[in-house]
Design a protein around this motif. Structure first.
Motif, PDB file in Angstrom:
ATOM      1  N   MET A  77     -37.683  26.854 -56.682  1.00  0.00           N
ATOM      2  CA  MET A  77     -37.529  26.256 -58.008  1.00  0.00           C
ATOM      3  C   MET A  77     -38.765  26.563 -58.820  1.00  0.00           C
ATOM      4  O   MET A  77     -39.875  26.494 -58.324  1.00  0.00           O
ATOM      5  N   ALA A 105     -36.343  25.450 -64.864  1.00  0.00           N
ATOM      6  CA  ALA A 105     -36.004  24.408 -63.891  1.00  0.00           C
ATOM      7  C   ALA A 105     -34.799  23.569 -64.302  1.00  0.00           C
ATOM      8  O   ALA A 105     -33.930  23.282 -63.485  1.00  0.00           O
ATOM      9  N   PHE A 106     -34.745  23.159 -65.576  1.00  0.00           N
ATOM     10  CA  PHE A 106     -33.643  22.310 -66.027  1.00  0.00           C
ATOM     11  C   PHE A 106     -33.547  22.326 -67.535  1.00  0.00           C
ATOM     12  O   PHE A 106     -34.460  22.763 -68.225  1.00  0.00           O
ATOM     13  N   GLU A 117     -24.791  26.540 -62.796  1.00  0.00           N
ATOM     14  CA  GLU A 117     -25.575  25.322 -62.739  1.00  0.00           C
ATOM     15  C   GLU A 117     -24.787  24.096 -62.289  1.00  0.00           C
ATOM     16  O   GLU A 117     -23.576  24.054 -62.371  1.00  0.00           O
ATOM     17  N   THR A 167     -29.210  21.903 -63.953  1.00  0.00           N
ATOM     18  CA  THR A 167     -30.178  22.663 -63.175  1.00  0.00           C
ATOM     19  C   THR A 167     -29.486  23.807 -62.463  1.00  0.00           C
ATOM     20  O   THR A 167     -28.408  23.596 -61.912  1.00  0.00           O
ATOM     21  N   PRO A 168     -30.006  25.022 -62.525  1.00  0.00           N
ATOM     22  CA  PRO A 168     -31.162  25.377 -63.342  1.00  0.00           C
ATOM     23  C   PRO A 168     -30.825  25.261 -64.822  1.00  0.00           C
ATOM     24  O   PRO A 168     -29.669  25.155 -65.195  1.00  0.00           O
ATOM     25  N   GLY A 169     -31.841  25.299 -65.643  1.00  0.00           N
ATOM     26  CA  GLY A 169     -31.651  25.185 -67.079  1.00  0.00           C
ATOM     27  C   GLY A 169     -31.034  26.440 -67.676  1.00  0.00           C
ATOM     28  O   GLY A 169     -30.968  27.490 -67.050  1.00  0.00           O
TER      29      GLY A 169
END
Length: 154
Positions: free
Chosen positions: A1, A38-39, A60, A113-115
């Motif tokens: 991550m 990451a998000f 995601e 997540t992931p972004g």
């Protein structure tokens, strides 16, 4: 991550406003660009009876927390209602949808997540896209398979 090293803030009266494909107001709180992938994080404010068409994310996981209203979710073969306080985690590669089934506007806080998916809302707002084929182009670029899009393109 991926990690990131700077605080990401979303302050009242300085929020980034965007729009969902179904027309709901979206407030963007954090993006993949700000979190090193990451998000992404946002809030959606959904009118009664509204929600996205059934769709599948190919990249995601989505996490929702219902703040106001009652939402009906479908995830694969599952269907359930989520009242305020409920947390719903939707996996990638599984067809899903949700809609506000209450009589009042609903509100959900969301993390992906992931972004990257949050970019959809920002691009719809920036481009003024409102026709299904315009939105479909943005969704396809972001790895979203939308049932309405599939029907249009057949």
């Amino acid at each position: 991550m991926s990690d990131f090293r700077n605080a990401v803030t979303s302050m009242p009266a300085r929020e980034r406003l965007a729009k969902a494909p179904h027309g709901a107001k979206v407030v963007i709180h954090a993006t993949a660009a700000e979190t090193n992938g990451a998000f992404g994080m946002w809030e959606t404010f959904t009118p009664p009876g509204k929600g996205p068409a059934p769709h599948t994310h190919t990249r995601e996981t989505e996490v929702f927390r219902v703040i106001r209203g009652i939402y009906h979710f479908q995830c694969g073969d599952e269907e359930f209602d989520a009242p305020p306080g409920a947390v719903v985690v939707l996996p990638p590669h599984v067809r899903h949808s949700w809609r506000n089934i209450g009589d009042e506007p609903g509100q959900m806080f969301a993390i992906v997540t992931p972004g990257g998916f949050e970019q959809l809302f920002m691009e719809i707002e920036a481009s003024g896209a409102d026709a299904p084929d315009e939105i479909a182009l943005i969704e396809a670029r972001l790895g979203i398979i939308n049932d309405e899009t599939l029907a249009i393109n057949r």
